[in-house]
Design a protein around this motif. Structure first.
Motif, PDB file in Angstrom:
ATOM      1  N   CYS A   1       0.820  -1.218   0.000  1.00 29.47           N
ATOM      2  CA  CYS A   1       0.000   0.000   0.000  1.00 29.47           C
ATOM      3  C   CYS A   1       0.850   1.264   0.000  1.00 29.47           C
ATOM      4  CB  CYS A   1      -0.967  -0.013   1.185  1.00 29.47           C
ATOM      5  SG  CYS A   1      -0.197   0.135   2.796  1.00 29.47           S
ATOM      6  N   HIS A  58      -0.619  -6.810   0.036  1.00 29.82           N
ATOM      7  CA  HIS A  58      -2.026  -6.940   0.431  1.00 29.82           C
ATOM      8  C   HIS A  58      -2.692  -7.915  -0.531  1.00 29.82           C
ATOM      9  CE1 HIS A  58      -0.582  -3.458   2.460  1.00 29.82           C
ATOM     10  NE2 HIS A  58      -1.760  -2.984   2.843  1.00 29.82           N
ATOM     11  N   CYS A  97      -4.277  -3.698   8.175  1.00 23.66           N
ATOM     12  CA  CYS A  97      -3.019  -3.018   7.866  1.00 23.66           C
ATOM     13  C   CYS A  97      -2.903  -1.716   8.666  1.00 23.66           C
ATOM     14  CB  CYS A  97      -2.944  -2.719   6.373  1.00 23.66           C
ATOM     15  SG  CYS A  97      -1.504  -1.723   5.950  1.00 23.66           S
ATOM     16  N   GLY A 150      -1.125   0.693   8.012  1.00 22.76           N
ATOM     17  CA  GLY A 150      -0.936   1.815   7.089  1.00 22.76           C
ATOM     18  C   GLY A 150      -2.234   2.291   6.464  1.00 22.76           C
ATOM     19  N   CYS A 151      -3.050   1.333   5.961  1.00 21.42           N
ATOM     20  CA  CYS A 151      -4.210   1.736   5.156  1.00 21.42           C
ATOM     21  C   CYS A 151      -5.529   1.141   5.637  1.00 21.42           C
ATOM     22  CB  CYS A 151      -3.982   1.372   3.689  1.00 21.42           C
ATOM     23  SG  CYS A 151      -4.148  -0.389   3.341  1.00 21.42           S
TER      24      CYS A 151
END
Ligand SMILES: [Zn+2]
Length: 457
Positions: free
Chosen positions: A267, A276, A336, A338-339
């Motif tokens: 990502c 992912h 995740c 991050g995202c």
């Protein structure tokens, strides 16, 4: 001009239906596809009929992923070669007895590059398969900000190799590939890049790093002058190593994404959070992990490491079904950081065997041994691969310790060395650095001879 604020954009599933599904619903969807694929496999191929016969079960009895995970693997590289050999002999085509379509329905076939031995046509698709997979590539390009009308530098080993299949998806997305074979060399690659001004690029992380070093000499300025919006890397652990991700992103001044064919990509985050898995409907991948030693199933939970057994659910041509890939991955099931993607993520750990990667070229110790074994009168056959750091990545040159045969004099060595280097370069695209040892110095062992001298241990 507004300051660009990086959104933590959630990676979407390529098949938009999945974006609205819960984990349990995705699993049920996979099970439906799996049952259909298994029935089809048995109906269309003698190879799978034989496997189910030997297991004394019918495909209808496999209802859940748990049922399926209990079965032994159906195929590995060697079995695939054997299946190909038999189909060539008995059916007149090289794709294997496990082919599920008619040979004349094949629209693309791709082998893996850089390895030795008989090629395997593992990536063999019908026209419908190609269409199916295209949307996974277009999904990734779109996430990376590459749109219709853009140009994309595509520098891999082109032709019969598996990576070529990605080009269908690139074109489907309305993007023009500038496909320069990596074997044309960095000068040619940079020349095309400078002329065509691509918005994005696809290559191995090794090549991306190599071009950072070479660009000032080749085009008089750094790779940042290409003004790429995104760089997609594949085929090596690469940007899973923070220093490499940071080095590439700083030099190119853009986001670098790591991807695994159609299976998934990383990502838009400064920190690497793994691939992912955006294609749970395309293949069982993280769901069917085994212990590399015992081949027993491993429970998939956050952080677990195992060998991937691959089952392609929506491929009609030559799907891999319970295929022991030898790929070792670490799976993450938490959302995740991050995202917020809620599906599985993986970090590639390496091969369950002894793969080495030298400047983007995959080399197995057995392939080196094969080449050296051609110098029977000059060598004893004993050699070691010297590793300064943990494999698979080897910082070139590859270092070999090789025993010369009795009777070879020091004045013969430069000539022999040159011939070995030529042979290794020709067959494996690797130019090693050689350290000579006198006969017996490496110590012949009658049981399993070590291939590596691991200096980092
Ligand atoms: Zn993420």
């Amino acid at each position: 001009m507004a300051v660009l604020v990086r959104q933590q954009r959630r990676v979407p599933y390529a098949n938009s239906v999945l974006n609205k599904m819960s984990a349990e619903e995705i699993k049920e969807y996979q099970e439906t596809l799996l049952q259909k694929q298994l029935r089809r496999a048995v109906r269309n191929s003698s190879y799978y009929r034989q496997i189910f016969k030997e297991l004394c079960i019918r495909p209808e009895e496999i209802q859940t992923l748990e049922d399926f995970k209990q079965l032994p693997f159906f195929m590995n590289k060697e079995m695939e070669r054997e299946s190909q050999r038999r189909s060539l002999e008995e059916q007149g085509h090289p794709f294997g007895e496990h082919l599920l379509c008619k040979p004349d329905e094949i629209a693309f076939t791709g082998t893996t590059s850089g390895t030795s031995g008989t090629p395997t046509f593992t990536y063999t698709y019908t026209a419908e398969d190609v269409q199916t997979m295209n949307k996974y590539i277009t999904n990734m390009l779109e996430y990376g900000g590459i749109y219709k009308g853009d140009r994309l530098l595509f520098s891999h080993s082109l032709g019969i190799y598996a990576t070529s299949s990605i080009l269908f998806g690139v074109r489907e997305h309305g993007v023009l590939p500038i496909d320069v074979d990596v074997r044309a060399g960095s000068q040619m690659i940079m020349k095309y890049a400078q002329m065509t001004k691509p918005s994005g690029a696809m290559m191995t992380p090794s090549l991306a790093e190599h071009l950072i070093d070479r660009a000032p000499d080749l085009i008089g300025q750094g790779v940042g002058s290409l003004h790429l919006k995104a760089l997609f890397t594949v085929g090596e652990i690469g940007i899973g190593i923070p220093e490499i991700k940071s080095k590439i992103e700083t030099a190119y001044n853009c986001r670098v994404y790591d991807y695994l064919g159609e299976l998934g990509f990383s990502c838009d985050s400064d920190t690497y959070h793994g691939i992912h898995c955006v294609a749970p409907d395309l293949a069982l991948f993280t769901e069917d992990l085994v212990d590399p030693e015992t081949k027993k199933p491993i429970e998939v939970k956050n952080g677990v490491v195992g060998e991937v057994t691959m089952t392609e659910l929506r491929i009609n041509g030559l799907p891999r079904i319970k295929y022991a890939t030898g790929d070792m991955v670490q799976v993450f099931t938490d959302p995740c950081p991050g995202c917020g993607f809620t599906g599985h993520r993986v970090k590639v750990v390496g091969r369950s065997d002894d793969l080495l990667i030298i400047k983007g070229v995959n080399v197995y110790p057995s392939a080196i041994k094969n080449v050296l074994s051609k110098f029977q009168s000059e060598l004893t056959g004993e050699f070691r691969i010297v590793l300064e750091s943990p494999p698979p990545r080897v910082i070139p040159p590859l270092m070999l310790k090789i025993e010369s045969a009795a009777g070879v004099t020091p004045s013969d060595l430069p000539y022999i060395e040159e011939k070995i280097k030529q042979a290794l370069h020709q067959e494996l695209r690797v130019t090693p650095s050689i350290e000579w040892c006198s006969p017996g110095m490496l110590g012949k062992q009658l049981t399993k001879t070590p291939l590596f001298e691991r200096k980092y241990e």
